[in-house]
Write a protein that holds these residues in place. Structure first.
Motif, PDB file in Angstrom:
ATOM      1  N   PRO A 157     -28.902 -64.286  -1.225  1.00 21.32           N
ATOM      2  CA  PRO A 157     -28.484 -64.409   0.176  1.00 21.32           C
ATOM      3  C   PRO A 157     -29.669 -64.668   1.099  1.00 21.32           C
ATOM      4  O   PRO A 157     -30.813 -64.349   0.774  1.00 21.32           O
ATOM      5  CB  PRO A 157     -27.872 -63.032   0.465  1.00 21.32           C
ATOM      6  CG  PRO A 157     -28.652 -62.102  -0.413  1.00 21.32           C
ATOM      7  CD  PRO A 157     -28.899 -62.883  -1.681  1.00 21.32           C
ATOM      8  N   LYS A 158     -29.378 -65.235   2.254  1.00 25.04           N
ATOM      9  CA  LYS A 158     -30.399 -65.410   3.289  1.00 25.04           C
ATOM     10  C   LYS A 158     -30.564 -64.143   4.116  1.00 25.04           C
ATOM     11  O   LYS A 158     -31.611 -63.931   4.731  1.00 25.04           O
ATOM     12  CB  LYS A 158     -30.012 -66.574   4.207  1.00 25.04           C
ATOM     13  CG  LYS A 158     -30.011 -67.928   3.525  1.00 25.04           C
ATOM     14  CD  LYS A 158     -29.626 -69.019   4.517  1.00 25.04           C
ATOM     15  CE  LYS A 158     -29.641 -70.391   3.848  1.00 25.04           C
ATOM     16  NZ  LYS A 158     -29.227 -71.460   4.799  1.00 25.04           N
ATOM     17  N   ILE A 159     -29.497 -63.319   4.156  1.00 27.13           N
ATOM     18  CA  ILE A 159     -29.467 -62.122   4.997  1.00 27.13           C
ATOM     19  C   ILE A 159     -28.900 -60.973   4.182  1.00 27.13           C
ATOM     20  O   ILE A 159     -27.942 -61.158   3.418  1.00 27.13           O
ATOM     21  CB  ILE A 159     -28.569 -62.344   6.235  1.00 27.13           C
ATOM     22  CG1 ILE A 159     -29.069 -63.536   7.070  1.00 27.13           C
ATOM     23  CG2 ILE A 159     -28.481 -61.084   7.093  1.00 27.13           C
ATOM     24  CD1 ILE A 159     -28.031 -64.057   8.043  1.00 27.13           C
ATOM     25  N   MET A 160     -29.476 -59.789   4.357  1.00 21.34           N
ATOM     26  CA  MET A 160     -28.915 -58.575   3.749  1.00 21.34           C
ATOM     27  C   MET A 160     -28.504 -57.604   4.856  1.00 21.34           C
ATOM     28  O   MET A 160     -29.292 -57.307   5.762  1.00 21.34           O
ATOM     29  CB  MET A 160     -29.930 -57.910   2.829  1.00 21.34           C
ATOM     30  CG  MET A 160     -30.129 -58.615   1.509  1.00 21.34           C
ATOM     31  SD  MET A 160     -28.738 -58.414   0.348  1.00 21.34           S
ATOM     32  CE  MET A 160     -28.927 -56.689  -0.133  1.00 21.34           C
ATOM     33  N   LEU A 161     -27.277 -57.111   4.760  1.00 19.39           N
ATOM     34  CA  LEU A 161     -26.766 -56.099   5.677  1.00 19.39           C
ATOM     35  C   LEU A 161     -26.624 -54.784   4.911  1.00 19.39           C
ATOM     36  O   LEU A 161     -26.067 -54.763   3.805  1.00 19.39           O
ATOM     37  CB  LEU A 161     -25.405 -56.511   6.236  1.00 19.39           C
ATOM     38  CG  LEU A 161     -25.298 -57.905   6.881  1.00 19.39           C
ATOM     39  CD1 LEU A 161     -23.866 -58.150   7.348  1.00 19.39           C
ATOM     40  CD2 LEU A 161     -26.272 -58.043   8.040  1.00 19.39           C
ATOM     41  N   PHE A 162     -27.102 -53.705   5.491  1.00 20.15           N
ATOM     42  CA  PHE A 162     -27.017 -52.385   4.869  1.00 20.15           C
ATOM     43  C   PHE A 162     -26.304 -51.439   5.828  1.00 20.15           C
ATOM     44  O   PHE A 162     -26.774 -51.201   6.944  1.00 20.15           O
ATOM     45  CB  PHE A 162     -28.409 -51.827   4.561  1.00 20.15           C
ATOM     46  CG  PHE A 162     -29.165 -52.572   3.499  1.00 20.15           C
ATOM     47  CD1 PHE A 162     -29.110 -52.167   2.171  1.00 20.15           C
ATOM     48  CD2 PHE A 162     -29.944 -53.664   3.824  1.00 20.15           C
ATOM     49  CE1 PHE A 162     -29.819 -52.845   1.191  1.00 20.15           C
ATOM     50  CE2 PHE A 162     -30.656 -54.355   2.856  1.00 20.15           C
ATOM     51  CZ  PHE A 162     -30.590 -53.943   1.534  1.00 20.15           C
TER      52      PHE A 162
END
Length: 244
Positions: A157-162
């Motif tokens: 992914p280009k972005i990781m959300l946690f």
């Protein structure tokens, strides 16, 4: 440089509850933004709106130059966003390797050999290469969360959300997950993290966002927020959480 995430004047209601009240936020490629605040302040709701796991009522969100206004666009964006939740959401009937390979085969259309190579590499990166053939029930909570992170990363992914990824863990397991997240931050991964872990926020964040009652109260660097904030609500919140 254009932001990779552009959130503008977003509102969200849950019945009578106005969960997000005109939130605007830009996130840039390679940036780590940590969102803090009391329970019920809208942190997780905002995070889930970024990939439309929650539908917002007004405003706009643009991710990687794509406006989230159609099912096709949302699905395109979701392929570029990895998300890690409080609960691990692993498939109990699959081994660790099975969990990491499945979405690669279905969504990215990779061959089994290619998907397994990516999976093995990532298990090494999160520090559990010996757990490839284990089932989730055989793992500790910290190990399961590291598998969940590896599974998200397997999609490149280009972005990781946690979303509060350590909140379901025993205290002794928290550090091993935060260490993996800190390594990702140091590698330049674009990350938006909802967390109560102030030590991680101080160490990893480029910016910290404090939310309260559905609004952004303050946006600052870790140093400014923790040591010299003049915002009364920020001071009140930090005085409570830093004493715990």
């Amino acid at each position: 440089m254009e932001p990779i995430i552009q959130i503008e004047n977003v509102h969200k209601h849950f019945g009578e509850v106005h969960a997000l009240r005109g939130v605007s936020l830009d996130v840039y490629m390679g940036e780590v933004v940590v969102i803090i605040g009391p329970s019920g302040s809208g942190k997780s709701t905002l995070l889930r709106c970024i990939n439309r796991l929650e539908e917002y009522d007004d405003g706009s969100i643009v991710v990687d130059s794509i406006l989230l206004d159609s099912a096709q666009d949302i699905n395109t964006v979701r392929q570029e966003i990895g998300m890690v939740f409080q609960s691990f959401n692993l498939f109990d009937h699959l081994t660790v390797m099975g969990n990491l390979v499945l979405a690669q085969r279905v969504v990215r259309k990779r061959s089994n050999d290619e998907a397994q190579k990516v999976a093995f590499d990532l298990l090494g990166k999160v520090g559990i290469p010996d757990k490839a053939n284990a089932y989730p029930i055989q793992l500790s909570g910290g190990q399961q969360q590291r598998v969940a992170i590896a599974r998200a990363l397997a999609m490149h992914p280009k972005i990781m959300l946690f979303d509060e990824p350590t909140s379901a863990l025993d205290p002794e397991m928290i550090k091993e997950v935060l260490d993996v997240m800190l390594a990702l931050a140091n590698d330049g991964m674009t990350m938006v993290v909802v967390s109560h872990e102030m030590g991680f926020a101080r160490a990893a964040a480029k910016r910290i966002i404090l939310m309260d009652e559905g609004q952004i109260v303050e946006e600052a660097t870790p140093d400014k927020l923790f040591t010299s904030s003049s915002n009364k609500r920020t001071q009140q919140f930090l005085s409570k959480v830093l004493q715990q």
